[in-house]
Scaffold this active site. Structure first.
Site, short mmCIF file in Angstrom:
data_model
loop_
_atom_site.label_atom_id
_atom_site.label_comp_id
_atom_site.label_asym_id
_atom_site.label_seq_id
_atom_site.Cartn_x
_atom_site.Cartn_y
_atom_site.Cartn_z
N SER A 71 12.29 19.39 74.38
CA SER A 71 13.00 20.64 74.69
C SER A 71 13.43 20.61 76.15
CB SER A 71 12.07 21.83 74.46
OG SER A 71 12.64 23.02 75.01
N TYR A 87 3.98 26.05 75.14
CA TYR A 87 5.11 25.36 74.50
C TYR A 87 5.74 24.35 75.46
CZ TYR A 87 9.70 24.70 72.30
OH TYR A 87 10.83 24.14 71.74
P1 NAD Z 1 12.67 26.28 63.05
O1 NAD Z 1 11.49 27.19 63.17
O2 NAD Z 1 13.96 26.81 62.58
O3 NAD Z 1 12.29 25.00 62.18
C1 NAD Z 1 11.09 24.31 62.35
C2 NAD Z 1 10.65 23.75 61.01
O4 NAD Z 1 9.44 23.01 61.23
C3 NAD Z 1 10.33 24.83 59.97
O5 NAD Z 1 10.95 24.54 58.73
C4 NAD Z 1 8.82 24.78 59.87
O6 NAD Z 1 8.32 25.13 58.58
C5 NAD Z 1 8.53 23.32 60.20
N1 NAD Z 1 7.16 23.13 60.66
C6 NAD Z 1 6.46 23.90 61.54
N2 NAD Z 1 5.21 23.44 61.67
C7 NAD Z 1 5.12 22.35 60.88
C8 NAD Z 1 4.07 21.45 60.58
N3 NAD Z 1 2.85 21.59 61.14
N4 NAD Z 1 4.31 20.43 59.72
C9 NAD Z 1 5.53 20.29 59.14
N5 NAD Z 1 6.56 21.12 59.37
C10 NAD Z 1 6.35 22.14 60.23
O7 NAD Z 1 12.82 25.68 64.52
P2 NAD Z 1 13.98 24.79 65.22
O8 NAD Z 1 14.58 25.63 66.25
O9 NAD Z 1 14.83 24.10 64.23
O10 NAD Z 1 13.04 23.74 65.96
C11 NAD Z 1 12.98 22.37 65.62
C12 NAD Z 1 12.44 21.61 66.82
O11 NAD Z 1 13.33 21.79 67.91
C13 NAD Z 1 11.08 22.10 67.30
O12 NAD Z 1 10.30 21.00 67.73
C14 NAD Z 1 11.44 22.97 68.49
O13 NAD Z 1 10.38 23.08 69.39
C15 NAD Z 1 12.63 22.22 69.04
N6 NAD Z 1 13.52 22.99 69.91
C16 NAD Z 1 14.17 24.09 69.45
C17 NAD Z 1 15.03 24.77 70.31
C18 NAD Z 1 15.80 26.00 69.88
O14 NAD Z 1 16.36 26.68 70.73
N7 NAD Z 1 15.87 26.32 68.59
C19 NAD Z 1 15.21 24.33 71.62
C20 NAD Z 1 14.53 23.20 72.05
C21 NAD Z 1 13.68 22.53 71.19
#
Ligand code: NAD
Length: 258
Positions: free
Chosen positions: A144, A157
């Site tokens: 991130s 986080y």
């Molecule tokens: P999201 O919550 O939409 O999707 C995350 C998915 O991961 C969900 O389907 C959830 O069920 C699954 N998940 C959670 N814990 C799990 C586990 N223990 N085992 C298997 N699956 C699991 O979130 P997103 O925004 O798509 O995030 C995806 C990645 O991107 C994450 O690592 C998040 O930290 C990172 N990220 C997101 C953003 C943002 O702004 N959305 C920014 C930077 C980084």
């Protein structure tokens, strides 16, 4: 034009039931890869496979923070598709929001278990798999933009995302000689359910004000889309990025440029 070297490859995507992971799975399928989609949310995993109805897609319900779940999803990919060529270790949670002094240690532990231990277990199992297959292969981990700095209110986080960058760099150095490339993507604010939850948490009844404040700090003036992250992930998993290893790639509209 298709990205060179993805057609016919087998890629595992974790957290594929939503947001960035789902977009990554969709893009990789478009590029001709076979995809093993992992999510701990069985309904989300089923929705993905039902909606895409694709022969080259297999959904597996597994928790990436467990040894058992990790071994099972890698074994499922090898059993169904015969080998593994790529891992997008993407599953993550936002964890507890609030100042560090108020974070419960149990909540901290759960966050680290999913975001850091989960990435470690996936990298470990896949490096063993690549070695058994005779070398080669790629790994992309979703860190991130918050892994590059501190963030009041999201300390655990940000710490977990900084730690995965260190794992990626070590893995890249250890496995490079075997032809394995390991890279990290650092998304800024991306329009997914995760950031909507954060807007609710920090917005105290007015999530729109949080959205506007975040957008104001992004030079491109908007959130990114999951597909815009998936494009970078697909490139890093393809042969087009054949000299990219141990890299940290921001995809954040310029948010962390200043
Ligand atoms: P999201 O919550 O939409 O999707 C995350 C998915 O991961 C969900 O389907 C959830 O069920 C699954 N998940 C959670 N814990 C799990 C586990 N223990 N085992 C298997 N699956 C699991 O979130 P997103 O925004 O798509 O995030 C995806 C990645 O991107 C994450 O690592 C998040 O930290 C990172 N990220 C997101 C953003 C943002 O702004 N959305 C920014 C930077 C980084």
């Amino acid at each position: 034009m298709a990205l060179r070297g993805l057609s016919g490859k087998v890629v595992i995507v974790t957290g594929a039931g939503s947001g960035i992971g789902r977009a990554s799975a969709e893009r990789l399928l478009e590029e001709g890869a076979s995809v093993l989609a992992v999510d701990s949310d069985g309904e989300a995993a089923r929705r993905l496979t039902d909606e895409l109805g694709e022969e080259r897609l297999l959904g597996v319900v597994a928790d990436v923070s467990t040894d058992e779940g990790t071994a099972r999803y890698v074994a499922a990919a090898r059993e169904r598709f015969g080998r593994v060529d790529g891992l997008h270790a993407n599953a993550g949670i936002e964890g507890p929001a609030g100042p560090l002094a108020e974070v419960e240690p149990t909540e901290f532990d759960r966050l680290i278990a999913v975001n850091l231990r989960g990435a470690f277990l996936g990298i470990r199992e896949i490096l063993r798999t690549y070695a058994e297959q005779g070398g080669g292969g790629a790994i992309v981990v979703t860190s991130s933009a918050l892994g590059l700095r501190g963030r009041p209110g999201l300390g655990p986080y940000a710490a977990s995302k900084a730690a995965v960058l260190s794992l990626v760099k070590t893995a890249a150095m250890e496995a490079g000689a075997s032809g394995v490339r390991v890279n990290a993507v650092c998304p800024g604010p991306i329009a997914t359910p995760m950031i909507e939850r954060l807007e609710e948490t920090f917005g105290a009844g007015d999530p729109g004000s949080v959205h506007d404040a975040i957008e104001a700090g992004i030079p491109l003036g908007r959130y990114g889309t999951p597909a815009e992250v998936a494009a970078l992930v697909a490139w890093l998993l393809s042969d087009e990025s054949s000299f990219a290893n141990g890299g940290v790639y921001t995809v954040d509209g310029g948010e962390s440029a200043g």
